[in-house]
Design a protein around this motif. Structure first.
Motif, PDB file in Angstrom:
ATOM      1  N   SER A  95      37.138  37.796  31.747  1.00  0.00           N
ATOM      2  CA  SER A  95      36.671  37.350  33.061  1.00  0.00           C
ATOM      3  C   SER A  95      36.924  35.869  33.273  1.00  0.00           C
ATOM      4  O   SER A  95      37.198  35.429  34.397  1.00  0.00           O
ATOM      5  CB  SER A  95      35.182  37.652  33.214  1.00  0.00           C
ATOM      6  N   SER A  96      36.845  35.079  32.193  1.00  0.00           N
ATOM      7  CA  SER A  96      37.101  33.643  32.338  1.00  0.00           C
ATOM      8  C   SER A  96      38.564  33.339  32.627  1.00  0.00           C
ATOM      9  O   SER A  96      38.882  32.281  33.179  1.00  0.00           O
ATOM     10  CB  SER A  96      36.666  32.912  31.065  1.00  0.00           C
ATOM     11  N   LEU A  97      39.458  34.260  32.260  1.00  0.00           N
ATOM     12  CA  LEU A  97      40.883  34.074  32.548  1.00  0.00           C
ATOM     13  C   LEU A  97      41.265  34.581  33.929  1.00  0.00           C
ATOM     14  O   LEU A  97      42.398  34.385  34.362  1.00  0.00           O
ATOM     15  CB  LEU A  97      41.724  34.807  31.494  1.00  0.00           C
ATOM     16  N   TYR A  98      40.324  35.238  34.602  1.00  0.00           N
ATOM     17  CA  TYR A  98      40.599  35.788  35.939  1.00  0.00           C
ATOM     18  C   TYR A  98      39.539  35.251  36.893  1.00  0.00           C
ATOM     19  O   TYR A  98      38.574  35.935  37.239  1.00  0.00           O
ATOM     20  CB  TYR A  98      40.575  37.312  35.899  1.00  0.00           C
ATOM     21  N   PRO A  99      39.677  33.984  37.322  1.00  0.00           N
ATOM     22  CA  PRO A  99      38.600  33.349  38.101  1.00  0.00           C
ATOM     23  C   PRO A  99      38.430  33.897  39.504  1.00  0.00           C
ATOM     24  O   PRO A  99      37.384  33.695  40.125  1.00  0.00           O
ATOM     25  CB  PRO A  99      39.037  31.882  38.142  1.00  0.00           C
ATOM     26  N   ILE A 100      39.433  34.589  40.039  1.00  0.00           N
ATOM     27  CA  ILE A 100      39.351  35.058  41.423  1.00  0.00           C
ATOM     28  C   ILE A 100      38.256  36.110  41.577  1.00  0.00           C
ATOM     29  O   ILE A 100      37.658  36.261  42.639  1.00  0.00           O
ATOM     30  CB  ILE A 100      40.718  35.620  41.878  1.00  0.00           C
ATOM     31  N   GLY A 101      37.968  36.851  40.500  1.00  0.00           N
ATOM     32  CA  GLY A 101      36.950  37.888  40.601  1.00  0.00           C
ATOM     33  C   GLY A 101      35.586  37.334  40.990  1.00  0.00           C
ATOM     34  O   GLY A 101      34.891  37.891  41.840  1.00  0.00           O
ATOM     35  N   GLY A 102      35.185  36.220  40.360  1.00  0.00           N
ATOM     36  CA  GLY A 102      33.928  35.574  40.719  1.00  0.00           C
ATOM     37  C   GLY A 102      32.684  36.370  40.382  1.00  0.00           C
ATOM     38  O   GLY A 102      31.619  36.106  40.958  1.00  0.00           O
ATOM     39  N   ASP A 103      32.792  37.340  39.482  1.00  0.00           N
ATOM     40  CA  ASP A 103      31.640  38.179  39.138  1.00  0.00           C
ATOM     41  C   ASP A 103      31.083  37.835  37.757  1.00  0.00           C
ATOM     42  O   ASP A 103      30.307  38.612  37.193  1.00  0.00           O
ATOM     43  CB  ASP A 103      32.022  39.648  39.178  1.00  0.00           C
ATOM     44  N   PHE A 104      31.465  36.701  37.192  1.00  0.00           N
ATOM     45  CA  PHE A 104      30.985  36.341  35.865  1.00  0.00           C
ATOM     46  C   PHE A 104      29.480  36.101  35.876  1.00  0.00           C
ATOM     47  O   PHE A 104      28.791  36.447  34.910  1.00  0.00           O
ATOM     48  CB  PHE A 104      31.722  35.090  35.373  1.00  0.00           C
ATOM     49  N   THR A 105      28.954  35.530  36.938  1.00  0.00           N
ATOM     50  CA  THR A 105      27.522  35.264  37.028  1.00  0.00           C
ATOM     51  C   THR A 105      26.717  36.541  36.974  1.00  0.00           C
ATOM     52  O   THR A 105      25.669  36.609  36.323  1.00  0.00           O
ATOM     53  CB  THR A 105      27.205  34.493  38.317  1.00  0.00           C
ATOM     54  N   SER A 106      27.197  37.581  37.646  1.00  0.00           N
ATOM     55  CA  SER A 106      26.487  38.856  37.614  1.00  0.00           C
ATOM     56  C   SER A 106      26.564  39.513  36.236  1.00  0.00           C
ATOM     57  O   SER A 106      25.647  40.241  35.839  1.00  0.00           O
ATOM     58  CB  SER A 106      27.067  39.805  38.671  1.00  0.00           C
ATOM     59  N   LYS A 107      27.630  39.253  35.486  1.00  0.00           N
ATOM     60  CA  LYS A 107      27.760  39.840  34.151  1.00  0.00           C
ATOM     61  C   LYS A 107      26.807  39.216  33.149  1.00  0.00           C
ATOM     62  O   LYS A 107      26.324  39.891  32.243  1.00  0.00           O
ATOM     63  CB  LYS A 107      29.203  39.695  33.650  1.00  0.00           C
ATOM     64  N   ILE A 108      26.541  37.926  33.278  1.00  0.00           N
ATOM     65  CA  ILE A 108      25.661  37.251  32.330  1.00  0.00           C
ATOM     66  C   ILE A 108      24.244  37.125  32.849  1.00  0.00           C
ATOM     67  O   ILE A 108      23.393  36.525  32.175  1.00  0.00           O
ATOM     68  CB  ILE A 108      26.207  35.843  32.004  1.00  0.00           C
ATOM     69  N   ASP A 109      23.966  37.681  34.022  1.00  0.00           N
ATOM     70  CA  ASP A 109      22.638  37.497  34.612  1.00  0.00           C
ATOM     71  C   ASP A 109      21.547  38.091  33.738  1.00  0.00           C
ATOM     72  O   ASP A 109      20.486  37.496  33.544  1.00  0.00           O
ATOM     73  CB  ASP A 109      22.604  38.127  36.007  1.00  0.00           C
ATOM     74  N   ALA A 110      21.778  39.287  33.189  1.00  0.00           N
ATOM     75  CA  ALA A 110      20.756  39.948  32.380  1.00  0.00           C
ATOM     76  C   ALA A 110      20.751  39.473  30.933  1.00  0.00           C
ATOM     77  O   ALA A 110      19.710  39.544  30.267  1.00  0.00           O
ATOM     78  CB  ALA A 110      20.961  41.465  32.415  1.00  0.00           C
TER      79      ALA A 110
END
Length: 268
Positions: A95-110
């Motif tokens: 996910s860090s190599l694909y910044p356009i997705g922008g869903d990293f925050t939701s992945k680490i939220d829990a």
């Protein structure tokens, strides 16, 4: 003969004991209606008036986590942030190599982790120190074969100070600034976000071994832009509804400044 002796009365004989089993049983039942299991030896601490303690369930004897300031210095307080497996870490690295997705925050939220921060920064320090010296050697041999070359140990100190300092201080600065401005933020999530944003520089350090200066600048600028976009796109979720776009620009500029610093100091 046997039947004759067994039928003889024995209550008048000396030393005979009357049968009192039923009376004793009734007495015990009246005095001790219930019996509870007890531990031995007695508990010397706590309540001194109780010699024996009843058995408790295992859950009652487990130590509870401390909620005061002393928990900050306890290692057990940070174990939950290292509770990740290989699949989770790989998913976050991709996910860090694909910044356009922008869903990293939701992945680490829990489940935000600090494992990525520690592992990525440490790997980046040794990559910059070792590959930076190799790149200097290749560039020097490419330009002039007769010049002597020596390993620069100071690369280790500079890499450790810059990488660790950036990965710890910059997220803390943004956290306290957003807290002051009234935004809901999390320091652990910021450390996790900035830690994974540095992973692309590990890959870039291998590509920067190519002894072509123009290609080196192209690689570091592309990687810096990708890392900066990853941070800023995920940082926007913490400032929605607030006019704090200057913080997004500041995060982008700082990330690009780190990329340029890596190129100019370790791969000149």
């Amino acid at each position: 003969m046997d039947e004759t002796y067994t039928n003889l009365p024995t209550s008048h004989l000396l030393g005979s004991v009357p049968a009192v089993i039923s009376e004793e049983k009734n007495f015990v039942e009246q005095e001790m209606p219930e019996a509870s299991m007890q531990t031995f030896p007695p508990n010397n601490g706590g309540d001194r008036g109780r010699g024996y303690q009843t058995l408790e369930s295992p859950s009652d004897s487990q130590p509870q986590p401390s909620n005061d300031w002393k928990g900050f210095f306890s290692i057990s307080s940070y174990t939950q942030y290292f509770n990740v497996d290989t699949d989770i870490v790989l998913n976050r690295l991709i996910s860090s190599l694909y910044p356009i997705g922008g869903d990293f925050t939701s992945k680490i939220d829990a489940n935000p982790d600090l494992y990525g921060l520690v592992w990525i920064t440490t790997t980046l320090v040794f990559s910059l120190a070792s590959l930076g010296n190799c790149a200097t050697f290749l560039m020097q041999k490419h330009s002039d074969n007769g010049t002597a070359w020596s390993f620069d140990v100071s690369y280790v100190n500079v890499a450790a100070g810059s990488v660790y300092g950036y990965a710890i201080v910059v997220p803390m600065a943004f956290y306290f600034l957003l807290q002051y401005l009234g935004s809901n933020s999390s320091l652990i999530r910021f450390w996790c976000l900035w830690g994974y944003s540095l992973f692309i520089f590990i890959l870039a350090s291998f590509l920067l071994l190519i002894p072509v200066e123009i290609l080196r600048w192209f690689i570091i600028l592309v990687c810096g832009a990708a890392s900066s976009s990853f941070v800023t796109l995920n940082l926007r979720s913490y400032i929605e509804g607030n006019d704090l776009s200057v913080l997004v620009v500041a995060a982008f500029v700082l990330q690009m400044a780190l990329a340029i610093f890596i190129k100019m100091w370790f791969f000149p």
